[in-house]
Design a protein around this motif. Sequence first.
Motif, short mmCIF file in Angstrom:
data_model
loop_
_atom_site.label_atom_id
_atom_site.label_comp_id
_atom_site.label_asym_id
_atom_site.label_seq_id
_atom_site.Cartn_x
_atom_site.Cartn_y
_atom_site.Cartn_z
N THR A 220 0.80 -1.23 0.00
CA THR A 220 0.00 0.00 0.00
C THR A 220 0.83 1.27 0.00
O THR A 220 0.32 2.34 -0.32
N GLY A 221 2.08 1.16 0.41
CA GLY A 221 2.92 2.34 0.53
C GLY A 221 2.70 3.10 1.82
O GLY A 221 3.37 4.08 2.10
N GLY A 222 1.76 2.63 2.63
CA GLY A 222 1.48 3.27 3.92
C GLY A 222 2.54 2.91 4.96
O GLY A 222 3.26 1.93 4.83
N PRO A 223 2.63 3.71 6.01
CA PRO A 223 3.64 3.46 7.03
C PRO A 223 3.27 2.29 7.94
O PRO A 223 2.12 2.12 8.31
N VAL A 224 4.27 1.49 8.29
CA VAL A 224 4.13 0.39 9.24
C VAL A 224 5.42 0.33 10.06
O VAL A 224 6.44 0.89 9.68
N VAL A 225 5.35 -0.36 11.19
CA VAL A 225 6.54 -0.58 12.01
C VAL A 225 7.10 -1.94 11.68
O VAL A 225 6.38 -2.94 11.66
N GLU A 226 8.39 -1.98 11.38
CA GLU A 226 9.08 -3.24 11.14
C GLU A 226 9.85 -3.58 12.41
O GLU A 226 10.58 -2.75 12.95
N HIS A 227 9.64 -4.79 12.92
CA HIS A 227 10.40 -5.25 14.10
C HIS A 227 11.36 -6.34 13.65
O HIS A 227 10.93 -7.35 13.09
N GLN A 228 12.63 -6.11 13.88
CA GLN A 228 13.66 -7.10 13.55
C GLN A 228 14.21 -7.61 14.88
O GLN A 228 14.95 -6.89 15.56
N PRO A 229 13.85 -8.84 15.26
CA PRO A 229 14.36 -9.37 16.52
C PRO A 229 15.85 -9.63 16.46
O PRO A 229 16.42 -9.78 15.37
N ASN A 230 16.49 -9.69 17.62
CA ASN A 230 17.92 -9.96 17.64
C ASN A 230 18.20 -11.36 17.12
O ASN A 230 17.34 -12.24 17.17
N ALA A 231 19.38 -11.56 16.61
CA ALA A 231 19.74 -12.83 15.96
C ALA A 231 19.64 -14.02 16.91
O ALA A 231 19.24 -15.11 16.50
N ASN A 232 19.95 -13.83 18.18
CA ASN A 232 19.92 -14.94 19.13
C ASN A 232 18.52 -15.43 19.46
O ASN A 232 18.34 -16.55 19.92
N SER A 233 17.51 -14.58 19.26
CA SER A 233 16.14 -14.97 19.62
C SER A 233 15.54 -15.96 18.62
O SER A 233 14.60 -16.67 18.93
N GLY A 234 16.09 -15.97 17.42
CA GLY A 234 15.55 -16.86 16.40
C GLY A 234 14.24 -16.38 15.81
O GLY A 234 13.62 -17.07 15.02
N GLY A 235 13.81 -15.19 16.21
CA GLY A 235 12.55 -14.65 15.71
C GLY A 235 12.67 -14.18 14.27
O GLY A 235 13.76 -14.06 13.73
N ARG A 236 11.51 -13.91 13.69
CA ARG A 236 11.46 -13.45 12.30
C ARG A 236 11.06 -11.98 12.26
O ARG A 236 10.26 -11.52 13.06
N THR A 237 11.60 -11.27 11.29
CA THR A 237 11.23 -9.87 11.08
C THR A 237 9.74 -9.80 10.75
O THR A 237 9.23 -10.63 10.01
N SER A 238 9.05 -8.82 11.32
CA SER A 238 7.62 -8.69 11.09
C SER A 238 7.24 -7.24 10.86
O SER A 238 7.98 -6.33 11.23
N LEU A 239 6.10 -7.04 10.22
CA LEU A 239 5.53 -5.72 10.01
C LEU A 239 4.32 -5.59 10.91
O LEU A 239 3.52 -6.52 11.00
N ILE A 240 4.18 -4.43 11.56
CA ILE A 240 3.08 -4.20 12.49
C ILE A 240 2.38 -2.90 12.10
O ILE A 240 3.04 -1.86 11.97
#
Length: 92
Positions: free
Chosen positions: A44-64
């Motif tokens: 959409t081109g609209g603003p969102v927050v991207e969360h990039q977890p630290n490498a040790n957490s094993g989490g995945r980058t997400s958009l909120i």
Amino acid sequence: MAKKQFLQAVGTALPCPRLMRMTGRTLYESANGDIWRLVRDPNTGGPVVEHQPNANSGGRTSLIEIGHFLRAEGNGPQHQALLALIGTLIEG
């Protein structure tokens, strides 16, 4: 996973494909290595927050979605940074 599939749910954290690198503005970097950035939704081109977890957490980058981020995610320094950035838009 196609962009359309990962962006269908609104108001939730959405997985962000590895190959897609978005430019944006860093809001906050935590001591443990998590990074929150203000980016544009690739659909959409609209603003969102991207969360990039630290490498040790094993989490995945997400958009909120911004509203969900501010309502449901708490009142941490990453939220204060986004509110401060928004505040700069109206300061005289």
